[in-house]
Scaffold this motif. Structure first.
Motif, short mmCIF file in Angstrom:
data_model
loop_
_atom_site.label_atom_id
_atom_site.label_comp_id
_atom_site.label_asym_id
_atom_site.label_seq_id
_atom_site.Cartn_x
_atom_site.Cartn_y
_atom_site.Cartn_z
N ALA A 152 0.84 -1.30 0.08
CA ALA A 152 0.06 0.05 0.02
C ALA A 152 0.92 1.21 0.10
O ALA A 152 2.14 1.03 0.01
CB ALA A 152 -0.97 -0.07 1.29
N GLN A 153 0.21 2.38 -0.28
CA GLN A 153 1.10 3.60 -0.12
C GLN A 153 0.07 4.98 0.42
O GLN A 153 -1.05 4.62 0.06
CB GLN A 153 1.66 3.93 -1.66
N ASN A 356 7.74 -5.93 7.02
CA ASN A 356 8.42 -5.30 8.17
C ASN A 356 9.83 -5.50 7.64
O ASN A 356 10.70 -4.21 7.93
CB ASN A 356 8.08 -5.98 9.55
N ASP A 357 10.24 -6.44 7.30
CA ASP A 357 11.68 -6.76 6.70
C ASP A 357 12.17 -5.99 5.73
O ASP A 357 13.48 -5.59 5.75
CB ASP A 357 12.08 -8.16 6.56
N MET A 361 4.84 -0.71 3.32
CA MET A 361 3.46 -0.49 3.94
C MET A 361 2.44 -1.72 3.46
O MET A 361 2.30 -1.85 2.20
CB MET A 361 2.80 0.85 3.41
N PRO A 362 2.04 -2.36 4.27
CA PRO A 362 1.35 -3.71 3.92
C PRO A 362 -0.19 -3.06 3.35
O PRO A 362 -0.46 -2.12 3.60
CB PRO A 362 0.98 -4.45 5.05
N ALA A 363 -0.77 -3.99 2.53
CA ALA A 363 -2.06 -3.63 1.95
C ALA A 363 -3.18 -4.41 2.90
O ALA A 363 -4.26 -4.09 2.33
CB ALA A 363 -2.23 -4.17 0.56
N THR A 364 -2.72 -4.97 3.94
CA THR A 364 -4.00 -5.53 4.47
C THR A 364 -3.86 -4.89 5.91
O THR A 364 -3.03 -4.69 6.73
CB THR A 364 -3.87 -7.36 4.90
N MET A 376 6.05 4.44 9.71
CA MET A 376 5.28 3.70 8.80
C MET A 376 4.13 3.14 9.61
O MET A 376 2.71 3.25 8.96
CB MET A 376 5.88 2.62 8.44
N LYS A 377 4.20 2.87 10.92
CA LYS A 377 2.87 2.67 11.78
C LYS A 377 2.03 3.93 11.75
O LYS A 377 0.83 3.80 11.92
CB LYS A 377 3.50 2.32 13.05
#
Length: 432
Positions: A152-153, A356-357, A361-364, A376-377
């Protein structure tokens, strides 16, 4: 990653010219494509330009193959979208589509052309409901979903607290665009640019502008209709003109550095981390770039705030969609094996550590809750709060709407005329 983002926008322009090719490519969708085997194993080819996870993909593949002795994964990462997209188009034209591929801006075109599988049908709503709504929406058309988000962004205002303090601007004192304009006058008095912004290529300006449409409409589905020119949507709609008027007000308010349309995606962060500007409008890949380019001291110093709202108390709509995603070839004989690997990559044990590694940014939503990098959090929390809205043009010809916006940034155009030019540019690019 900022450089990659600019290249993505560059390819967006290339994609416009390739639309005619897309119709011909779509004709290949009805036949079997690929489905090769190696040593009795089903081969799943995975193509992308996602070098952010170049260290993580081998680990994912090794773990998957250890548990699935009948499947072989062949991962190929192209250097840039510019190098990737022609290769994908050639594969599609040849009727030999990789089993898993990054669909780029062709996600919907490949879907309606029969190249990409409907993942809503293949994976079901239970699998898809964990993704951010905005990530699912960008790949959905007429009830079918042709890809899923990978990275994600979202966008925000990165800022140097020392320069704000020197200008007498409170860190929590910028809620609205009017607040930002007022703060900009104080910052300019100290000899600094208020906000660094890249509008080169001009399609990059859509990252900033399209969320303004959502802020005016207060509806994150409005641009999705405009992107497809559905239900009578047009760039000459009063909501779009009002959004252009807001952008003109921000530009005339002296918020940005001079020459935004000549500032590249690499130059804008440089203006920020070298202390020439107090702030930077940019995406969630920015921390990755600053870690590489800025000093350790600066990386400990800078912070990020939400994109300003249109009025006090209003939602801080900000650009959010998946800048990277995965599609599955609809007609490969190894489609089931591809779907199995796709589900493995998004499993709780694999996806969150992978994001994380790679500081991505995750999409879920479930992986968002497990982010470790503080900035990022923080930026992801805005999406969990529901502030995400569309900013990537997927519709036929939509990206052409970015060019007329240059006249707002250089002060040579007026909103109604620019809106008319945007509509015509999209129609011309669409071939209508």
């Amino acid at each position: 990653m900022g450089e990659q983002h600019v290249r993505r926008r560059t390819v967006l322009k290339t994609a416009v010219g390739a639309l005619g090719l897309g119709s011909a490519l779509a004709a290949c969708g009805g036949s079997d494509s690929g489905g090769t085997t190696s040593g009795g194993k089903a081969v799943v080819r995975m193509w992308s330009w996602y070098n952010d996870q170049e260290d993580q993909f081998p680990k994912l593949i090794s773990a998957f193959e250890a548990a699935h002795s009948n499947i072989k994964i062949e991962n190929r990462i192209f250097g840039t979208p510019d190098q990737y997209l022609p290769a994908l188009q050639a594969a599609v034209a040849g009727g030999d589509v990789p089993e898993i591929f990054a669909p780029h801006t062709r996600a919907l075109t490949y879907g309606t052309g029969g190249i990409s599988a409907d993942l809503k049908q293949e994976l079901g709503d239970d699998f898809l409901k964990d993704f951010f709504d905005s990530a699912n929406q960008e790949y959905t058309l007429d009830g079918k979903q042709y890809a899923v988000g990978w990275m994600a962004q979202t966008f925000g205002i990165f800022y140097n607290p020392d320069l704000l303090k020197k200008a007498g601007v409170e860190e929590d004192g910028i809620e609205t665009w009017d607040d930002l304009i007022a703060a900009s006058q104080k910052i300019k008095a100290t000899g600094k640019f208020p906000v660094a912004l890249s509008c080169n290529p001009t399609t990059s300006s859509l990252d900033f502008f399209l969320p303004l449409i959502t802020q005016v409409a207060d509806d994150p589905t409005y641009y999705l209709k405009l992107d497809q020119l559905k239900d009578g949507a047009t760039y000459e709609d009063p909501k779009v003109i009002q959004a252009i008027e807001l952008q003109q007000k921000i530009v005339k308010g002296g918020v940005f550095q001079p020459g935004t349309t000549g500032t590249s995606g690499d130059q804008a962060p440089q203006i920020f981390y070298t202390g020439k500007s107090a702030m930077l409008f940019n995406g969630s890949w920015t921390p990755q770039g600053l870690t590489k380019d800025a000093t350790p001291a600066f990386n400990k110093l800078y912070k990020v705030m939400k994109t300003p709202a249109i009025a006090p108390g209003k939602r801080h709509w900000t650009a959010n969609q998946a800048g990277a995603g995965w599609a599955v070839a609809a007609n490969s004989k190894n489609k089931d094996a591809a779907l199995e690997f796709l589900k493995f990559m998004y499993s709780a044990e694999q996806y969150s550590p992978t994001m994380n590694d790679s500081n991505s940014m995750p999409a879920t939503k479930s992986a968002a809750a497990r982010i470790e990098l503080p900035i990022m959090k923080q930026m992801t929390s805005w999406l969990l709060d529901g502030d995400g809205c569309p900013h990537i043009p997927f519709g036929p010809g939509s990206v052409a709407a970015g060019d007329p916006l240059a006249k707002i940034f250089d002060g040579t155009g007026e909103p109604a005329a620019v809106a008319k030019a945007m509509q015509q540019a999209v129609l011309n690019a669409k071939g209508g």
